[in-house]
Design a protein around this motif. Structure first.
Motif, PDB file in Angstrom:
ATOM      1  N   ALA A  15       0.852  -1.192   0.000  1.00 59.37           N
ATOM      2  CA  ALA A  15       0.000   0.000   0.000  1.00 59.37           C
ATOM      3  C   ALA A  15       0.883   1.235   0.000  1.00 59.37           C
ATOM      4  O   ALA A  15       2.025   1.198   0.458  1.00 59.37           O
ATOM      5  N   ARG A  16       0.312   2.327  -0.522  1.00 53.34           N
ATOM      6  CA  ARG A  16       0.999   3.614  -0.528  1.00 53.34           C
ATOM      7  C   ARG A  16       0.093   4.667   0.083  1.00 53.34           C
ATOM      8  O   ARG A  16      -1.136   4.527   0.078  1.00 53.34           O
ATOM      9  N   ASP A  25      -3.764   5.534  -0.815  1.00 47.61           N
ATOM     10  CA  ASP A  25      -4.543   4.385  -1.269  1.00 47.61           C
ATOM     11  C   ASP A  25      -5.774   4.187  -0.395  1.00 47.61           C
ATOM     12  O   ASP A  25      -5.748   4.416   0.823  1.00 47.61           O
ATOM     13  N   ILE A  72      -3.059   6.156   4.456  1.00 46.19           N
ATOM     14  CA  ILE A  72      -4.010   5.353   3.695  1.00 46.19           C
ATOM     15  C   ILE A  72      -5.433   5.687   4.160  1.00 46.19           C
ATOM     16  O   ILE A  72      -5.655   6.102   5.300  1.00 46.19           O
ATOM     17  N   ASP A  92      -7.954   0.313  -3.746  1.00 50.19           N
ATOM     18  CA  ASP A  92      -6.621   0.010  -4.265  1.00 50.19           C
ATOM     19  C   ASP A  92      -6.093  -1.314  -3.726  1.00 50.19           C
ATOM     20  O   ASP A  92      -5.284  -1.976  -4.379  1.00 50.19           O
ATOM     21  N   GLY A 146      -5.744  -3.445  -8.842  1.00 49.30           N
ATOM     22  CA  GLY A 146      -5.691  -3.440  -7.383  1.00 49.30           C
ATOM     23  C   GLY A 146      -5.325  -4.820  -6.874  1.00 49.30           C
ATOM     24  O   GLY A 146      -5.489  -5.829  -7.578  1.00 49.30           O
TER      25      GLY A 146
END
Length: 255
Positions: free
Chosen positions: A42-43, A46, A69, A120, A168
């Motif tokens: 994850a970034r 997201d 996030i 995502d 995703g």
């Protein structure tokens, strides 16, 4: 009649970075949740959902590692969902907690604010014990958390596929002896699989698998070197201890 007082414990995760209140009896979060979070890519920015979140352990552990996030915690049990909400607040993590059955119709999710093709990443630890081989717990909540039906996995994977954006990623943990079920469920709409076997120690077979699958992915399946929780019986693996302390990630979390 007054509601019974819940017996709770407050437990430290990620080496004390995350503190979670959970029921003293019934389903309790542990290593599986932390490993799941450490395997999830994850970034910041997201939108990420944990399906079957319980008290929020995996999702909140991910949020501790990846600041920024947009976290959604989906849990069918209202008591556990309430604890997840309180845990998010106590740890200064913003999370939208939804009391919902993962197997519910898309219209039910829409009413709760979760629309198709909007996520995502999804992470999940579905109920995975086979009722034909495991006696269900007399504790109702524990039974729901642990026992799978013949369609549990396929329905949870279908829900993830519905709500993930194209490309995703779904990350899940499951019984290692059920790998055929997982691969079958992911055969519809997912690809670019990455598989990480998890062993108690090198002397025994894997007892868990972590899998990352990409919606619409086309890359060949990769099987990573196995993760040993213990170097030998009773001797914890140093790398695993660092991951459990929040000081590392697993290969599946790489971009």
């Amino acid at each position: 009649m007054t509601d019974p007082v819940l017996e709770l414990t407050e437990d430290a995760f990620l080496g004390g970075q995350l503190r979670l209140k959970q029921l003293k009896s019934g389903h309790r979060a542990g290593h599986d949740a932390v490993l799941l979070a450490a395997a999830t890519a994850a970034r910041s920015g997201d939108r990420v959902a944990e399906f079957g979140a319980g008290v929020g352990a995996a999702g909140l552990a991910l949020a501790k590692r990846v600041a920024g996030i947009d976290l959604v915690l989906v849990e069918i049990d209202a008591v556990l969902a309430g604890l997840a909400r309180a845990n998010a607040e106590a740890n200064a993590i913003r999370a939208d907690v939804i009391v919902l059955d993962v197997e519910a119709d898309a219209t039910v999710f829409a009413v709760a604010g979760l629309l198709p093709d909007s996520l995502d990443a999804v992470l999940m630890n579905p109920p995975f014990n086979d009722p034909a081989r495991h006696r269900s717990s007399p504790d109702t909540a524990r039974g729901i958390a642990h026992m799978a039906t013949a369609t549990t996995l396929s329905k949870w994977v279908h829900a993830a596929r519905r709500f993930l954006k194209s490309k995703g990623a779904l990350t899940l943990i499951w019984r290692a002896d059920g790998i055929a079920e997982v691969l079958s469920a992911l055969d519809h709409g997912f690809g670019s699989l990455q598989v990480l076997p998890v062993h108690g120690d090198a002397r025994g077979p894997a007892n868990r698998i972590l899998i990352r699958a990409t919606k619409g992915g086309r890359a060949p399946t990769q099987i990573h070197p196995a993760l040993m929780l213990n170097d030998e019986p009773g001797v914890p693996n140093q790398r695993v201890q660092e991951i459990l302390a929040g000081k590392g990630t697993l290969p599946l979390a790489s971009p």
